[in-house]
Scaffold this active site. Structure first.
Site, PDB file in Angstrom:
ATOM      1  CE  LYS A 270      -3.515   2.606   2.808  1.00 16.40           C
ATOM      2  NZ  LYS A 270      -4.226   2.488   3.980  1.00 16.40           N
ATOM      3  CG  ASP A 275      -5.706   7.761   4.567  1.00 21.94           C
ATOM      4  OD1 ASP A 275      -6.670   8.464   4.067  1.00 21.94           O
ATOM      5  OD2 ASP A 275      -5.950   6.782   5.473  1.00 21.94           O
ATOM      6  CE  LYS A 282      -6.763   8.083   8.288  1.00 14.89           C
ATOM      7  NZ  LYS A 282      -7.634   7.174   8.965  1.00 14.89           N
ATOM      8  CG  ASP A 293      -2.275   5.035   4.801  1.00 15.80           C
ATOM      9  OD1 ASP A 293      -1.981   3.928   5.441  1.00 15.80           O
ATOM     10  OD2 ASP A 293      -3.207   5.472   4.446  1.00 15.80           O
ATOM     11  CG  ASP A 352      -9.995   7.364   6.690  1.00  9.18           C
ATOM     12  OD1 ASP A 352      -8.899   7.283   6.256  1.00  9.18           O
ATOM     13  OD2 ASP A 352     -10.098   7.356   7.640  1.00  9.18           O
ATOM     14  CD  GLU A 354      -7.072   5.280   2.252  1.00 10.38           C
ATOM     15  OE1 GLU A 354      -7.909   5.504   3.035  1.00 10.38           O
ATOM     16  OE2 GLU A 354      -5.844   4.931   2.667  1.00 10.38           O
ATOM     17  NE  ARG A 356     -11.094  -1.068   3.359  1.00  9.45           N
ATOM     18  CZ  ARG A 356     -11.763  -1.190   4.618  1.00  9.45           C
ATOM     19  NH1 ARG A 356     -12.907  -1.921   4.512  1.00  9.45           N
ATOM     20  NH2 ARG A 356     -11.231  -1.062   5.719  1.00  9.45           N
TER      21      ARG A 356
END
Ligand code: BES
Ligand code: ZN
Ligand code: ZN
Length: 507
Positions: A270, A275, A282, A293, A352, A354, A356
């Protein structure tokens, strides 16, 4: 950091700034004290035996200043009992890291020597060559990790940095071999940690792509980099959707090391360079560290660096979907539906979730284009995995018991803990959408790490696959054990250990 192995005290190359002496419980020296008979070290040890409160317990560190031509400081390091092996190796790793962290607070510590812990006849046990190998490795990693500090943005120069380590050891051959692997590991882990720690305005999809491209300096690594136009021709609708809000366009990088006629392992990392959460933004307290991230992608750059440095005879490929999850008028919205590369349509229930989404398109690419024998993905995927397992332990999900046992073995070697959680099929129902084929998240947060893994599983078909959720261990605000504050490089060392047996290196 240069590592030298010498077999006697006289062989020490130069004077050093500190000498680390390891002890077991009851102040039992884990080295041959007689070799120091005519030096001030002997007297210092005597003194310690008589008056000090030092016991030799795990993580006990006492620094004494001595007037010697060779050493300026002696560090008495406690490693606890040698009887529980795994615990002892961990004590070596964390004890040396702690000693180094303390020494680096002092000015001018650059060269250190240590006696490598050797058999303690008084405790009635001797180390086998395999144990000795593990001790060397733990010691080198402890020193290497303990010496890491991220000071890129701090104006003042670092007080000290370790330049040379001189190890006094009986097992010269084992020491040399482990030093070679450890030097590579320490260097690659530094690359991973620098990438994750650096500010997200510098570490963009484009700059991570450039870091990946720099791996071309190793002959035998092939790096393909793709831009948004290519991502569109590939119909990777989910990667495109996540990247919509950002000024920096998404990238898709494939790094290949094909040095064996055997089957191919594909890793996917990833790579969300920041993020923000997107429109489901967030809150304060959760957003500040979200440059971490892309730790999955960074750990794969480290892995490829290490595997190429060691010239391992294996075939591995790393895929990095790189994207920033940002807020703008172009951002994907909650309620939008996008079509994945596989053809499954996805309702964005929460912007959020994102990670996956980008992994789904990358997994589908791997499955359909790369003919992998197995896939391992690595992702800071869910806060829920940290709630479940705390910040030391990565969550492991897999459809293959063989992969699980290989990864568990690798984790035991690396000392980076992981724990398997179930792909509990009943929870697939949580991802049912009234509006598209699937949604990316359920309203109910319970079991969040599992639903995320089940979402990914939809895209792996029946290929042996493992997913490591590293949201807890990848980064620490407070600092943890051997890692200090910030990025840990987890699970880079576990992935390297996973590759070594395939290269015929058994440890
Ligand atoms: N990047 C985060 C997960 C994360 C959390 C990484 C903490 C590192 C530390 C991920 O994209 C995310 O935001 N997940 C959400 C999922 C939720 C919306 C279902 C989460 O964990 O809250
Ligand atoms: Zn997120
Ligand atoms: Zn994320």
């Amino acid at each position: 950091m240069k590592i030298h192995i010498v077999t006697s005290v006289e062989g020490r190359l130069k004077e050093c700034d500190a000498l680390i002496l390891p002890f077991s419980l009851n102040r039992t020296p884990l080295f041959d004290i007689d070799q120091f008979a005519s030096s001030p070290i002997f007297q210092a040890c005597q003194l310690l035996n008589q008056v000090g409160s030092f016991q030799g317990k795990e993580d006990e560190v006492v620094i004494q200043y001595v007037d010697s031509v060779c050493e300026k400081r002696i560090v008495f390091l406690g490693l606890g009992s040698c009887l529980d092996q795994d615990r002892f190796f961990e004590a070596v790793r964390s004890g040396y890291a702690k000693a180094i962290q303390l020494l680096l607070r002092e000015e001018g510590v650059q060269r250190i020597s240590t006696c490598v812990p050797s058999s303690s006849e008084k405790e009635g046990n001797t180390f086998s060559s395999h144990q000795s190998q593990r001790i060397f490795r733990s010691l080198f990693e402890g020193i290497g990790f303990g010496a890491y500090k991220f000071q890129k943005y701090i104006g003042t120069q670092p007080l000290s940095s370790i330049q040379e380590v001189c190890c006094i050891a009986h097992d010269y051959e084992i020491g040399i071999c482990e030093a070679e692997i450890a030097s590579v590991t320490i260097e690659a882990a530094r690359i991973v940690r620098d990438l994750v720690n650096s500010s997200a305005h510098e570490v963009t999809p484009d700059s991570v792509t450039k870091s990946a491209e720099s791996l071309r300096s190793f002959s035998g690594i092939e790096v393909q980099t793709h831009d948004l136009a290519w991502i569109r021709t590939q119909k990777m609708g989910l990667i495109e959707a996540v990247g919509r809000g950002a000024e920096h366009e998404p990238k898709f990088v494939i790094i290949d090391w094909n040095h064996s006629k055997s089957d191919r392992t594909v890793f996917i990392g990833k790579g969300v360079t920041f993020d923000s959460g997107g429109l489901n933004m967030k809150p304060t307290g959760a957003i500040e560290t979200m440059r971490c991230d892309m730790a999955g992608a960074a750990s794969l750059i480290g892995l490829m660096h290490a595997v190429a440095s060691l010239k391992l005879p294996i075939w591995i490929t790393a895929i990095l979907p790189l994207v920033e999850n940002a807020v703008s008028a172009h951002s994907m919205r909650p309620g939008d539906v996008y079509c994945s590369r596989k053809g499954t349509t996805i309702e964005i229930a929460n912007t959020d979730a994102e990670g996956r989404l980008i992994l789904a398109d990358a997994l589908n690419y791997a499955v359909t284009e790369l003919n992998p024998a197995r896939i391992v993905d690595v992702a800071t995927l869910t806060g829920a995995s940290e709630i479940a397992l705390g910040s030391d332990v990565s969550a492991l999900f897999s459809n293959s018991n063989i992969l699980v046992s290989e990864l568990e073995k690798a984790s035991q070697q690396s000392g980076e803990p992981l724990w398997r959680l179930p792909l509990h099929k009943k929870y697939v129902a949580n991802l049912k959408s009234d509006y598209a084929d699937m949604k990316n998240v359920t309203g109910n947060r319970a079991g969040g790490a599992i639903t995320a893994a089940l979402f990914l599983e939809h895209f792996v078909e029946n290929i042996p696959w493992a997913h490591l959720d590293i949201a807890g261990p990848a980064y620490s605000k407070e600092g943890r054990g051997i890692y200090g504050k910030g990025a840990s490089s987890i699970p880079f060392r576990t992935l390297l250990e996973f590759c070594l047996p395939r290269a015929g290196i058994s440890r």
